[in-house]
Design a protein around this motif. Structure first.
Motif, PDB file in Angstrom:
ATOM      1  N   UNK A  56       0.799  -1.224   0.000  1.00 36.39           N
ATOM      2  CA  UNK A  56       0.000   0.000   0.000  1.00 36.39           C
ATOM      3  C   UNK A  56       0.829   1.270   0.000  1.00 36.39           C
ATOM      4  N   UNK A  57       2.024   1.233   0.568  1.00 37.45           N
ATOM      5  CA  UNK A  57       2.741   2.493   0.780  1.00 37.45           C
ATOM      6  C   UNK A  57       4.069   2.641   0.032  1.00 37.45           C
ATOM      7  N   UNK A  58       4.595   1.542  -0.495  1.00 38.25           N
ATOM      8  CA  UNK A  58       5.963   1.651  -1.030  1.00 38.25           C
ATOM      9  C   UNK A  58       6.031   1.874  -2.530  1.00 38.25           C
ATOM     10  N   UNK A  59       7.091   2.568  -2.947  1.00 35.16           N
ATOM     11  CA  UNK A  59       7.348   2.782  -4.373  1.00 35.16           C
ATOM     12  C   UNK A  59       8.253   1.678  -4.909  1.00 35.16           C
ATOM     13  N   UNK A  60       9.169   1.267  -4.049  1.00 37.95           N
ATOM     14  CA  UNK A  60      10.169   0.300  -4.490  1.00 37.95           C
ATOM     15  C   UNK A  60      10.316  -0.809  -3.463  1.00 37.95           C
ATOM     16  N   UNK A  61      10.768  -1.950  -3.928  1.00 31.79           N
ATOM     17  CA  UNK A  61      10.940  -3.092  -3.031  1.00 31.79           C
ATOM     18  C   UNK A  61      12.308  -3.718  -3.278  1.00 31.79           C
ATOM     19  N   UNK A  62      12.984  -4.030  -2.185  1.00 32.72           N
ATOM     20  CA  UNK A  62      14.258  -4.761  -2.281  1.00 32.72           C
ATOM     21  C   UNK A  62      14.074  -6.035  -1.466  1.00 32.72           C
TER      22      UNK A  62
END
Lengths: 309, 266
Positions: A205-211
């Motif tokens: 819901x809140x993130x632009x990017x994921x690692x």
């Protein structure tokens, strides 16, 4: 072009047991970047190396190899730390202090003693809904209250980069929503947020990017929306599906879901062209053919092999 | 400013620390217990046994003061070790070190916090000594500052040694090492005097171990006679400078080790 907020280049860390030869590799050649103004989630199963990475980033431990930069400085450099707000996992406080005194203590340590310190602290405590408990000793706080206080201290001094290790841990659903709203507000203000979490629905819901890291290795890094759209299944919607065609479609590994005015067919992306041709030839009207969005949880479990998450 | 903030927080933590409170309670109990026979001796003193009784009284004062002073050294070592290890173990250090604070500033703040505690202890020590001497019908013939400064510098040394050890060892081991060192130190003059030990060992022992006997008030004040030995101010200065230098070297070594220490809870 501004420097990234966080840069990890081939970072390796091996823990050496004190009285033995055992070496535990925690990170192996991990490289990623977090751009300024991004909300980036750092995911991985337990023991993947998330806390080690965050500790290196904050200058608490040193990497054995590789390069790390935070806001353009080496980890632990006070010029960087002046602009970072940090919430550690399982945040611990001086239990004999109350919330107000603890925030004053942290404000003094940040070297930003201001004339309006009192009102700044009151504002922060109101933001995390602790204003009515500001004189209660922290030792008497619940887990959720401690977490809220941790968030308040991380926000102290208007940081440019927020590093949050499990920010919603210990919070009730309402508290979690408040944290999500807070992070969204921070993004709107142009702050960079780097957070680790196990609650993937929130991350979505809140993130632009994921690692994503697993067993000390980077397994995936990218824009969240792009990652979600890269599902390997497609959905074909047709106006009708005769029974003989349904049998043929199912032989290609598709699943069929009938609705009053349409039929949804889910199939592997590799089969989409064959099926679309078959349906058109069979006299069906193909209304749409769309890639199916995966959930972050599905992607995560696929990447880390259904690990400990 | 930041060092002062850490120092006051450390000192504030000591005031609420159960072990320190236990230490202080023990201190008080020892003093109260020893006052009981002291007053008893005084009560039975008459013209025929005055000299004998006075000797017993002064002997008891010396024992009490040695015990309380020894307690102080242990307290200094424990407070220094626990204040550092406790922060790392509880994880409070993470939020603190995330602030724009250098590692040496954190350690200096911790050390100053310990010294604040120990200066109070040194004053309490002198207060108790004066009380006991007064009860025994004696009085100190030396200035107050020397009676505070000497134990304080001794405590500064033990605190610095403990802080150095605590950067790598658990506090329990730190106390054990401090206890071993405290036992070894009185043997230093014998070791250095014995020719059967190799020169390098004698030199190393002499240089490495703190010569706390140099920093003992016993050198210039013999409490059993309440007499002040002639002692020039330059000797005070040299002895105290030696102690402070030793403490500083240990503290700087602690800073060096702490600089590369892992701060996470492991």
């Amino acid at each position: 072009m501004p420097t990234p907020a966080i840069e990890f280049a081939d970072v390796t860390k091996v823990y050496q047991r004190r009285f033995g030869a055992a070496r535990v590799p925690a990170l192996s050649d991990v490289s990623f970047e977090v751009a300024r103004g991004e909300v980036c989630a750092f995911l991985g199963p337990n023991g993947a190396g998330k806390t080690t990475s965050i500790s290196i980033l904050m200058g608490f431990i040193y990497a054995d190899r590789g390069q790390t930069r935070v806001l353009g400085y080496a980890p632990g450099d006070i010029r960087a730390k002046e602009r970072i707000g940090f919430l550690p996992e399982n945040f611990a406080f001086y239990r004999y202090l109350n919330a107000e005194k603890l925030l004053h203590f942290h404000l003094r340590l940040s070297g930003r003693q201001r004339a309006n310190a009192g009102s700044l602290i009151a504002e922060l405590l109101a933001k995390v809904k602790l204003d009515s408990y500001k004189r209660l000793k922290i030792g008497k706080y619940s887990r959720g209250m401690v977490q809220r206080l941790g968030i308040a201290q991380a926000l102290l001094g208007d940081p440019e980069l927020l590093v949050l290790d499990e920010p919603t841990s210990g919070l009730d659903p309402a508290g979690r929503k408040e944290v999500r709203d807070l992070i969204s507000a921070l993004r709107a203000e142009g702050k960079t947020v780097f957070l680790s979490s196990h609650i993937l629905s929130e991350v979505e819901q809140i993130c632009d990017r994921v690692i994503i890291i697993d067993r000390g290795r980077l397994v995936r890094a990218g824009a969240l929306q792009q990652m979600l759209a890269e599902g390997d299944r497609v959905e074909i919607i047709v106006d009708r599906l005769p029974a003989d065609l349904e049998t043929a479609v199912k032989q290609h590994g598709a699943s069929v879901e009938r609705e009053p005015n349409r039929v949804r067919i889910h199939v592997d992306a590799a089969q989409k062209r064959v099926l679309a041709d078959m349906l058109t030839a069979g006299g069906c009207n193909v209304i749409s053919l769309m890639p199916m969005k995966s959930s972050l949880e599905e992607i995560f479990l696929k990447l880390v092999g259904g690990g400990a998450e | 400013m930041k060092v002062r903030t850490i120092a006051f927080a450390t000192f504030g933590g000591f005031l609420r620390n159960k072990v320190i409170i236990l230490f202080c309670s023990l201190f008080l109990c020892v003093v109260l217990l020893m006052m009981f026979p002291l007053l008893g001796f005084k009560a039975v003193t008459n013209a025929s046994n005055i000299e004998n009784m006075q000797g017993m009284v002064l002997n008891e004062i010396t024992i009490v003061m040695s015990m309380v002073s020894g307690f102080g050294s242990l307290l200094a070592a424990w407070a220094a070790a626990d204040s550092l290890a406790g922060e790392i173990k509880s994880g409070t250090i993470l939020a603190v070190m995330a602030r724009p604070l250098r590692r040496w500033e954190f350690l200096a703040g911790k050390y100053l916090g310990v010294l604040m505690l120990m200066v109070i202890y040194a004053f309490a020590l002198v207060g108790v000594a004066s009380l006991l001497a007064w009860l025994g019908g004696q009085r100190f013939q030396t200035s107050l500052w020397t009676l505070v400064a000497y134990p304080f510098v001794r405590y500064a040394i033990w605190a610095a040694i403990a802080m150095l050890l605590a950067t790598v060892l658990h506090p329990i081991f730190v106390i054990a090492v401090v206890a071993v060192l405290a036992t070894l130190i009185p043997m230093v003059p014998f070791v250095t005097a014995l020719s059967r030990f190799p020169n390098w060992l004698r030199l190393a022992v002499h240089l490495i171990l703190p010569l706390t006997d140099v920093l003992s008030e016993q050198r210039f004040l013999t409490i059993t006679r309440a007499a002040l030995k002639p002692f020039p101010w330059t000797s005070h200065l040299t002895a105290l400078a030696y102690g402070l230098d030793y403490a500083l070297v240990c503290f700087l070594l602690a800073v060096m080790v702490f600089q590369y220490r892992n701060l996470s809870r492991d």
